[in-house]
Motif scaffolding. Structure first.
Motif, PDB file in Angstrom:
ATOM      1  N   TYR A 159       0.840  -1.201   0.000  1.00 53.68           N
ATOM      2  CA  TYR A 159       0.000   0.000   0.000  1.00 53.68           C
ATOM      3  C   TYR A 159       0.875   1.251   0.000  1.00 53.68           C
ATOM      4  O   TYR A 159       0.367   2.355   0.052  1.00 53.68           O
ATOM      5  N   ASN A 160       2.193   1.078   0.031  1.00 54.75           N
ATOM      6  CA  ASN A 160       3.157   2.180   0.074  1.00 54.75           C
ATOM      7  C   ASN A 160       2.934   3.110   1.257  1.00 54.75           C
ATOM      8  O   ASN A 160       3.088   4.314   1.151  1.00 54.75           O
ATOM      9  N   THR A 161       2.563   2.536   2.400  1.00 50.48           N
ATOM     10  CA  THR A 161       2.424   3.322   3.624  1.00 50.48           C
ATOM     11  C   THR A 161       3.140   2.608   4.759  1.00 50.48           C
ATOM     12  O   THR A 161       3.202   1.371   4.799  1.00 50.48           O
ATOM     13  N   HIS A 189       3.020   7.581   7.460  1.00 47.04           N
ATOM     14  CA  HIS A 189       3.668   8.089   6.256  1.00 47.04           C
ATOM     15  C   HIS A 189       3.135   7.384   5.012  1.00 47.04           C
ATOM     16  O   HIS A 189       3.147   6.159   4.933  1.00 47.04           O
ATOM     17  N   CYS A 190       2.675   8.171   4.041  1.00 47.66           N
ATOM     18  CA  CYS A 190       2.169   7.637   2.775  1.00 47.66           C
ATOM     19  C   CYS A 190       3.223   7.822   1.691  1.00 47.66           C
ATOM     20  O   CYS A 190       4.116   8.653   1.810  1.00 47.66           O
ATOM     21  N   THR A 241       8.295   0.611   0.183  1.00 46.49           N
ATOM     22  CA  THR A 241       8.380  -0.475   1.162  1.00 46.49           C
ATOM     23  C   THR A 241       9.144  -1.686   0.631  1.00 46.49           C
ATOM     24  O   THR A 241       9.118  -2.750   1.244  1.00 46.49           O
ATOM     25  N   GLU A 269      -1.811  -1.896   8.195  1.00 47.87           N
ATOM     26  CA  GLU A 269      -0.396  -2.079   7.878  1.00 47.87           C
ATOM     27  C   GLU A 269       0.173  -3.298   8.591  1.00 47.87           C
ATOM     28  O   GLU A 269       1.023  -3.998   8.052  1.00 47.87           O
TER      29      GLU A 269
END
Length: 163
Positions: free
Chosen positions: A59-61, A65-66, A70, A131
């Motif tokens: 999810y690239n978070t 932090h977004c 990853t 997450e």
């Protein structure tokens, strides 16, 4: 990477470890993919696509932090799953994965029915549940990583037999 942190969960303490190997000696990309395609045309491509989907799941978070890359963390988790199944990998596993997360990953990979809420609560305490589910959704990664590990062992044996 210290091999001591990758003690195999399914080996009783004090028992000899099963045969293992360095991933660099026999990789999916360099050896396994081409051999399986020779033996079963198109199966290698299907498996490779499956491994890529699972490996690239993100999810690239991270925490609050977004837009975070990853890839190092995902690679460390994938490599640790390989490590749990006896494939030694040099890399950032010990730097990126805390002990409680490694215990959770080992349990999910080897004994998913023994995964507990307490184990889940022990790692990444400041992360959102969506997450933290990453390693749980890395249950597919654990399954994919363990499937790839089993294939590497089998294909390496076939390669040795054929030569």
């Amino acid at each position: 990477m210290g091999w001591g942190d990758c003690d195999l969960i399914f080996v009783p303490h004090g028992a000899p470890s099963p045969a293992s190997f360095l991933l660099q000696d026999y990789t999916w990309e360099d050896h396994g993919y081409s051999l399986i395609n020779r033996l079963y045309p198109d199966v290698g491509q299907l498996l490779d696509e499956k491994f890529q989907v699972v490996y690239n799941l993100t999810y690239n978070t991270i925490a609050m932090h977004c837009g975070v890359d990853t890839s190092m963390l995902r690679r460390a988790i994938w490599n640790y799953v390989h490590c749990v199944f006896g494939i030694r990998i040099s890399g950032e596993v010990n730097q990126l994965l805390e002990r409680s997360l490694k215990i959770y990953i080992k349990t999910v990979a080897c004994y998913p029915e023994k995964t507990t809420k307490r184990m889940y609560a022990q790692f990444w305490r400041h992360f959102k549940h969506s997450e933290k589910v990453l390693p749980r959704s890395h249950q597919p990664a654990a399954a994919g990583g363990s499937m790839q590990a089993a294939l590497l062992y089998a294909l390496r044996a076939v390669t040795r037999y054929m030569t």
